[in-house]
Design a protein around this motif. Structure first.
Motif, PDB file in Angstrom:
ATOM      1  N   ARG A   1       0.821  -1.202   0.000  1.00 56.49           N
ATOM      2  CA  ARG A   1       0.000   0.000   0.000  1.00 56.49           C
ATOM      3  C   ARG A   1       0.861   1.261   0.000  1.00 56.49           C
ATOM      4  O   ARG A   1       1.864   1.347   0.699  1.00 56.49           O
ATOM      5  N   LEU A   2       0.440   2.240  -0.799  1.00 52.74           N
ATOM      6  CA  LEU A   2       1.107   3.527  -0.868  1.00 52.74           C
ATOM      7  C   LEU A   2       0.239   4.592  -0.211  1.00 52.74           C
ATOM      8  O   LEU A   2      -0.983   4.486  -0.191  1.00 52.74           O
ATOM      9  N   HIS A   3       0.890   5.608   0.317  1.00 50.61           N
ATOM     10  CA  HIS A   3       0.161   6.717   0.926  1.00 50.61           C
ATOM     11  C   HIS A   3      -0.703   7.386  -0.136  1.00 50.61           C
ATOM     12  O   HIS A   3      -0.251   7.624  -1.268  1.00 50.61           O
ATOM     13  N   PRO A   4      -1.970   7.701   0.173  1.00 52.71           N
ATOM     14  CA  PRO A   4      -2.892   8.215  -0.847  1.00 52.71           C
ATOM     15  C   PRO A   4      -2.471   9.541  -1.474  1.00 52.71           C
ATOM     16  O   PRO A   4      -2.833   9.823  -2.626  1.00 52.71           O
ATOM     17  N   THR A   5      -1.705  10.350  -0.773  1.00 51.20           N
ATOM     18  CA  THR A   5      -1.311  11.657  -1.326  1.00 51.20           C
ATOM     19  C   THR A   5       0.197  11.796  -1.516  1.00 51.20           C
ATOM     20  O   THR A   5       0.651  12.443  -2.457  1.00 51.20           O
ATOM     21  N   LYS A   6       0.998  11.176  -0.628  1.00 48.40           N
ATOM     22  CA  LYS A   6       2.456  11.339  -0.693  1.00 48.40           C
ATOM     23  C   LYS A   6       3.150  10.246  -1.494  1.00 48.40           C
ATOM     24  O   LYS A   6       4.339  10.338  -1.792  1.00 48.40           O
ATOM     25  N   ASN A   7       2.424   9.165  -1.826  1.00 49.18           N
ATOM     26  CA  ASN A   7       2.914   8.124  -2.728  1.00 49.18           C
ATOM     27  C   ASN A   7       4.188   7.432  -2.217  1.00 49.18           C
ATOM     28  O   ASN A   7       5.140   7.217  -2.968  1.00 49.18           O
ATOM     29  N   PHE A   8       4.216   7.063  -0.925  1.00 51.71           N
ATOM     30  CA  PHE A   8       5.323   6.283  -0.396  1.00 51.71           C
ATOM     31  C   PHE A   8       4.734   5.100   0.381  1.00 51.71           C
ATOM     32  O   PHE A   8       3.587   5.153   0.839  1.00 51.71           O
ATOM     33  N   PRO A   9       5.488   4.007   0.553  1.00 47.79           N
ATOM     34  CA  PRO A   9       4.964   2.797   1.216  1.00 47.79           C
ATOM     35  C   PRO A   9       4.839   2.989   2.725  1.00 47.79           C
ATOM     36  O   PRO A   9       5.688   2.556   3.502  1.00 47.79           O
ATOM     37  N   TYR A  10       3.752   3.597   3.147  1.00 46.30           N
ATOM     38  CA  TYR A  10       3.612   3.994   4.544  1.00 46.30           C
ATOM     39  C   TYR A  10       3.431   2.798   5.481  1.00 46.30           C
ATOM     40  O   TYR A  10       3.898   2.824   6.633  1.00 46.30           O
ATOM     41  N   VAL A  11       2.772   1.742   5.034  1.00 40.23           N
ATOM     42  CA  VAL A  11       2.591   0.563   5.890  1.00 40.23           C
ATOM     43  C   VAL A  11       3.944  -0.074   6.188  1.00 40.23           C
ATOM     44  O   VAL A  11       4.266  -0.387   7.343  1.00 40.23           O
ATOM     45  N   SER A  12       4.747  -0.266   5.165  1.00 41.31           N
ATOM     46  CA  SER A  12       6.071  -0.849   5.348  1.00 41.31           C
ATOM     47  C   SER A  12       6.944   0.052   6.208  1.00 41.31           C
ATOM     48  O   SER A  12       7.691  -0.421   7.078  1.00 41.31           O
ATOM     49  N   LEU A  13       6.855   1.351   5.994  1.00 40.65           N
ATOM     50  CA  LEU A  13       7.652   2.304   6.756  1.00 40.65           C
ATOM     51  C   LEU A  13       7.287   2.266   8.245  1.00 40.65           C
ATOM     52  O   LEU A  13       8.161   2.231   9.118  1.00 40.65           O
ATOM     53  N   LEU A  14       5.989   2.241   8.548  1.00 38.44           N
ATOM     54  CA  LEU A  14       5.540   2.198   9.938  1.00 38.44           C
ATOM     55  C   LEU A  14       5.945   0.879  10.603  1.00 38.44           C
ATOM     56  O   LEU A  14       6.321   0.859  11.780  1.00 38.44           O
ATOM     57  N   PHE A  15       5.866  -0.217   9.853  1.00 39.50           N
ATOM     58  CA  PHE A  15       6.231  -1.523  10.413  1.00 39.50           C
ATOM     59  C   PHE A  15       7.718  -1.573  10.739  1.00 39.50           C
ATOM     60  O   PHE A  15       8.112  -1.977  11.844  1.00 39.50           O
ATOM     61  N   ILE A  16       8.564  -1.169   9.796  1.00 37.32           N
ATOM     62  CA  ILE A  16      10.010  -1.189  10.020  1.00 37.32           C
ATOM     63  C   ILE A  16      10.378  -0.270  11.180  1.00 37.32           C
ATOM     64  O   ILE A  16      11.203  -0.612  12.046  1.00 37.32           O
ATOM     65  N   GLY A  17       9.769   0.915  11.220  1.00 41.96           N
ATOM     66  CA  GLY A  17      10.041   1.843  12.311  1.00 41.96           C
ATOM     67  C   GLY A  17       9.627   1.295  13.660  1.00 41.96           C
ATOM     68  O   GLY A  17      10.336   1.464  14.665  1.00 41.96           O
ATOM     69  N   SER A  18       8.493   0.611  13.721  1.00 40.71           N
ATOM     70  CA  SER A  18       8.012   0.035  14.986  1.00 40.71           C
ATOM     71  C   SER A  18       8.927  -1.079  15.478  1.00 40.71           C
ATOM     72  O   SER A  18       9.252  -1.160  16.673  1.00 40.71           O
ATOM     73  N   VAL A  19       9.357  -1.942  14.557  1.00 41.20           N
ATOM     74  CA  VAL A  19      10.272  -3.029  14.937  1.00 41.20           C
ATOM     75  C   VAL A  19      11.598  -2.464  15.441  1.00 41.20           C
ATOM     76  O   VAL A  19      12.151  -2.922  16.446  1.00 41.20           O
ATOM     77  N   ALA A  20      12.111  -1.444  14.736  1.00 47.23           N
ATOM     78  CA  ALA A  20      13.367  -0.817  15.160  1.00 47.23           C
ATOM     79  C   ALA A  20      13.225  -0.192  16.549  1.00 47.23           C
ATOM     80  O   ALA A  20      14.137  -0.274  17.383  1.00 47.23           O
ATOM     81  N   PHE A  21      12.068   0.420  16.807  1.00 49.76           N
ATOM     82  CA  PHE A  21      11.837   1.048  18.110  1.00 49.76           C
ATOM     83  C   PHE A  21      11.830  -0.001  19.223  1.00 49.76           C
ATOM     84  O   PHE A  21      12.431   0.187  20.280  1.00 49.76           O
ATOM     85  N   LEU A  22      11.165  -1.137  18.983  1.00 50.29           N
ATOM     86  CA  LEU A  22      11.123  -2.200  19.983  1.00 50.29           C
ATOM     87  C   LEU A  22      12.518  -2.748  20.272  1.00 50.29           C
ATOM     88  O   LEU A  22      12.883  -2.974  21.427  1.00 50.29           O
ATOM     89  N   PHE A  23      13.294  -2.952  19.218  1.00 46.09           N
ATOM     90  CA  PHE A  23      14.651  -3.468  19.411  1.00 46.09           C
ATOM     91  C   PHE A  23      15.496  -2.483  20.204  1.00 46.09           C
ATOM     92  O   PHE A  23      16.324  -2.879  21.027  1.00 46.09           O
ATOM     93  N   SER A  24      15.312  -1.183  19.944  1.00 42.88           N
ATOM     94  CA  SER A  24      16.102  -0.181  20.654  1.00 42.88           C
ATOM     95  C   SER A  24      15.753  -0.117  22.134  1.00 42.88           C
ATOM     96  O   SER A  24      16.586   0.278  22.957  1.00 42.88           O
ATOM     97  N   MET A  25      14.521  -0.502  22.481  1.00 49.21           N
ATOM     98  CA  MET A  25      14.097  -0.458  23.873  1.00 49.21           C
ATOM     99  C   MET A  25      14.477  -1.728  24.636  1.00 49.21           C
ATOM    100  O   MET A  25      14.664  -1.698  25.846  1.00 49.21           O
ATOM    101  N   ILE A  26      14.582  -2.840  23.928  1.00 56.14           N
ATOM    102  CA  ILE A  26      14.793  -4.135  24.585  1.00 56.14           C
ATOM    103  C   ILE A  26      16.271  -4.473  24.715  1.00 56.14           C
ATOM    104  O   ILE A  26      16.705  -5.012  25.741  1.00 56.14           O
ATOM    105  N   PHE A  27      17.063  -4.164  23.676  1.00 53.98           N
ATOM    106  CA  PHE A  27      18.460  -4.606  23.647  1.00 53.98           C
ATOM    107  C   PHE A  27      19.416  -3.425  23.758  1.00 53.98           C
ATOM    108  O   PHE A  27      19.058  -2.284  23.483  1.00 53.98           O
ATOM    109  N   LYS A  28      20.663  -3.723  24.124  1.00 52.29           N
ATOM    110  CA  LYS A  28      21.716  -2.719  24.152  1.00 52.29           C
ATOM    111  C   LYS A  28      22.153  -2.400  22.731  1.00 52.29           C
ATOM    112  O   LYS A  28      22.170  -3.261  21.862  1.00 52.29           O
ATOM    113  N   LEU A  29      22.554  -1.137  22.514  1.00 48.56           N
ATOM    114  CA  LEU A  29      22.920  -0.694  21.174  1.00 48.56           C
ATOM    115  C   LEU A  29      24.076  -1.514  20.609  1.00 48.56           C
ATOM    116  O   LEU A  29      24.066  -1.910  19.442  1.00 48.56           O
ATOM    117  N   GLY A  30      25.099  -1.772  21.438  1.00 44.60           N
ATOM    118  CA  GLY A  30      26.241  -2.546  20.961  1.00 44.60           C
ATOM    119  C   GLY A  30      25.849  -3.943  20.511  1.00 44.60           C
ATOM    120  O   GLY A  30      26.330  -4.433  19.483  1.00 44.60           O
TER     121      GLY A  30
END
Length: 246
Positions: A119-148
């Motif tokens: 799915r693409l954003h209706p006006t901005k034409n970028f894959p917003y579902v994929s973007l939100l999913f990747i961002g959410s997974v990255a956020f969870l990893f940053s909260m659970i594990f050490k950066l190193g």
């Protein structure tokens, strides 16, 4: 290993290949500018730091740049520099997320992944579902594990799945489909590919046995998922022909 991680943004442009003008020229140009630019800046940074802090002290420091600024300009400047470093680290997430969000999107657009990711954003034409999913997974990893630990794990999985896997895939592709005109030229092929595989294997061992095993586990799970999907869709190797994936 951490130094190698600093360079890994050089290939992010490849994830945006279909959105790049004149990709056969601009993608290699972008990659080489990125690699040499980072090498130059990285060298200047290290020379600057060790000219103020002795190397044997710098190598054991957890906040070496903050200490560097503190010695030169005092505590207030060091605090400001620390905030700027955190801001730059946060900003770097945007470029990585931009590139990696295209992978589930392109796979879904080709019918190889869950349809919702196409799915693409209706006006901005970028894959917003994929973007939100990747961002959410990255956020969870940053909260659970050490950066190193996250950096080491990411590097190990990238080396096994992406760098070594794609290099072997390129060798197989060239041997199977020599009639295809490739838009990129590689002098002394396949020597650079073989050399790259050997170098990545060397770096892989520096990540440790646990992370190596984790990367291999991810590949194993991915193979299982692929064969289940191939069976359901009658793709290779469950059909009589070569299958759309080959």
């Amino acid at each position: 290993m951490k130094s190698v991680y600093s360079y890994l943004g050089y290939y992010n442009v490849c994830h945006l290949g279909s959105e790049i003008k004149d990709p056969s020229k601009n993608i290699p140009r972008s990659m080489f500018i990125s690699i040499f630019g980072i090498a130059f800046l990285y060298l200047l940074m290290n020379i600057s730091v060790v000219s103020v802090i002795p190397w044997h002290q710098a190598k054991n420091s957890e906040f070496v740049v903050s200490e560097f600024i503190q010695i030169l300009a005092g505590d207030t400047a060091a605090k400001i520099a620390t905030c700027l470093i955190l801001w730059v680290a946060f900003a770097s997430v945007f470029s990585a997320t931009l590139g990696y969000s295209r992978i589930p999107y392109d796979a879904a657009a080709d019918g190889e992944f869950f349809k919702i990711f196409s799915r693409l954003h209706p006006t901005k034409n970028f894959p917003y579902v994929s973007l939100l999913f990747i961002g959410s997974v990255a956020f969870l990893f940053s909260m659970i594990f050490k950066l190193g630990d996250v950096i080491s794990a990411i590097l190990a999985m990238r080396i096994i799945i992406q760098f070594i896997g794609q290099a072997i895939g390129l060798l197989i592709l060239r041997s199977k489909k020599n009639d295809i005109e490739f838009p990129y030229k590689m002098p002394l092929f396949p020597a650079p590919v073989i050399l790259a595989i050997a170098m990545w294997i060397f770096i892989l061992f520096s990540t440790g046995s646990h992370l190596m095993a984790g990367g291999l586990l991810v590949i194993f799970l991915g193979i299982i998922v692929y064969f289940i999907k191939a069976k359901l869709n009658a793709d290779w190797p469950f059909n009589q022909g070569r299958g759309k994936n080959f």
